[in-house]
Design an enzyme around this catalytic site. Sequence first.
Site, PDB file in Angstrom:
ATOM      1  N   TRP A 128       0.866  -1.179   0.000  1.00 54.16           N
ATOM      2  CA  TRP A 128       0.000   0.000   0.000  1.00 54.16           C
ATOM      3  C   TRP A 128       0.906   1.234   0.000  1.00 54.16           C
ATOM      4  CZ3 TRP A 128      -1.778   2.826   4.775  1.00 54.16           C
ATOM      5  CH2 TRP A 128      -2.800   3.738   4.487  1.00 54.16           C
ATOM      6  N   ASP A 209      -0.393  -4.395   9.532  1.00 54.17           N
ATOM      7  CA  ASP A 209      -1.530  -3.593   9.086  1.00 54.17           C
ATOM      8  C   ASP A 209      -2.639  -4.572   8.715  1.00 54.17           C
ATOM      9  OD1 ASP A 209      -3.322  -1.851   7.945  1.00 54.17           O
ATOM     10  OD2 ASP A 209      -1.898  -0.916   6.572  1.00 54.17           O
ATOM     11  N   ALA A 211      -6.210  -4.340   7.687  1.00 57.76           N
ATOM     12  CA  ALA A 211      -7.245  -3.405   7.247  1.00 57.76           C
ATOM     13  C   ALA A 211      -8.485  -4.108   6.720  1.00 57.76           C
ATOM     14  CB  ALA A 211      -6.685  -2.485   6.164  1.00 57.76           C
ATOM     15  N   LYS A 244     -13.428  -1.008   6.329  1.00 55.10           N
ATOM     16  CA  LYS A 244     -13.922  -1.979   5.355  1.00 55.10           C
ATOM     17  C   LYS A 244     -14.923  -2.939   5.977  1.00 55.10           C
ATOM     18  CE  LYS A 244     -10.015  -0.300   3.556  1.00 55.10           C
ATOM     19  NZ  LYS A 244      -9.083   0.593   4.274  1.00 55.10           N
TER      20      LYS A 244
END
Length: 395
Positions: A128, A209, A211, A244
């Site tokens: 990312w 991370d 997400a 999300k």
Amino acid sequence: MMLQSLKEQPQDKIIRLIQEFRDDPRTQKYDLGVGVYRDRSGTTPIMSAVKRAEMRLWETEKTKAYTGLAGEAEFRDAMTGLTLADSVPSGRLASVHTPGGTGAVRQALELVKLASPSARVWISDPSWPNHLSIADHLGLPTRNYRYFDGHSRAVDFDAMMRDLEEAHAGDVLVLHGCCHNPTGANLDAAAWQAVSDLVLAKGLVPLIDIAYQGFGDGLDEDAAGVRLLASRLPEMLIAASCSKNFGIYRERTGLLLAIAESAAAATRTQATLAHLNRQNFSFPPDHGARLVTMILQDHELRAEWESELREIRERMLRLRQSLAGELRRLSGSDRFGFIAAHRGMFSLLGATGKQVMRMRSDKGIYMVGDSRINVAGLNEESIPVLAGAMLEVGL
């Protein structure tokens, strides 16, 4: 004059892609670039569990006073349970509510800079873009490690491990907890075990991370690697996002978790995290965190949310299978099976920049320049268009 000395900043590629899509006058065009979940109609829906929680909150909320610097303890505890379950004793944990998962990554790297400014931050290639951007902005030294095999479109695990052999004790290793962005290629259970062995042996500090928990194989399945490392390592940082899996992108709701070696170190870390919140934005926004807390603490709302999340996950899996199946039918080859094997919203197709631009100009298919597609942007109508375009450009 001060402001006249500012340099032009490069425009964000995703923001530019959004504008180019909007400016395209064609009626037949397909947005596979923007990284948000979309249903069949192209809408990013509000989950019914979230809407019900909002109605309850509207009826019962009595104040808009500031929350605490670290956010509300109920939210932090609920999200810690969702992410880590019982893999770490609570006395070794510190946490703060942050403005989204991006805010959690930023605060994590701020913490690294305070604690060990010479630590190198190892970031997967690709990753990312904000991982590298934030680390560079903070002046932290960075290194890349190979992650993705452009031929197989799977994790190049041997290359990854060879690169990480060069990491030093105290270096920070950025990992994606699940649903790797942009590739969609995940570490399997054996790989997570090997990574945990390497991290222990070399004294690295993972920054995970996570997400997209719940978007891959399930809430617990997607957190399995995170929990394995958490149960084995003396120190770890985790940036979790609610954007999300709860569909509350604009509410900017995230959590930074720090695992410390001892209760005393956790106490110092907690105070430092609250200090960093104070310096960056003072008090975190509460609305999204309040909704998440209500959903996770209420049996009925949680069951409804988990059911909706399962439907989203299963729809994305069906879209993957349909696209892979259409490509198999058109090409007579199984070389696109990686699309069905990937998880989460994204897959990296392995197209060149020229091939991406040709699909855009010829068919109105918009994807990021590295050929990352948002699978959730597909539907039954667009899958044959994309499959045909991929073969026409020579994939």
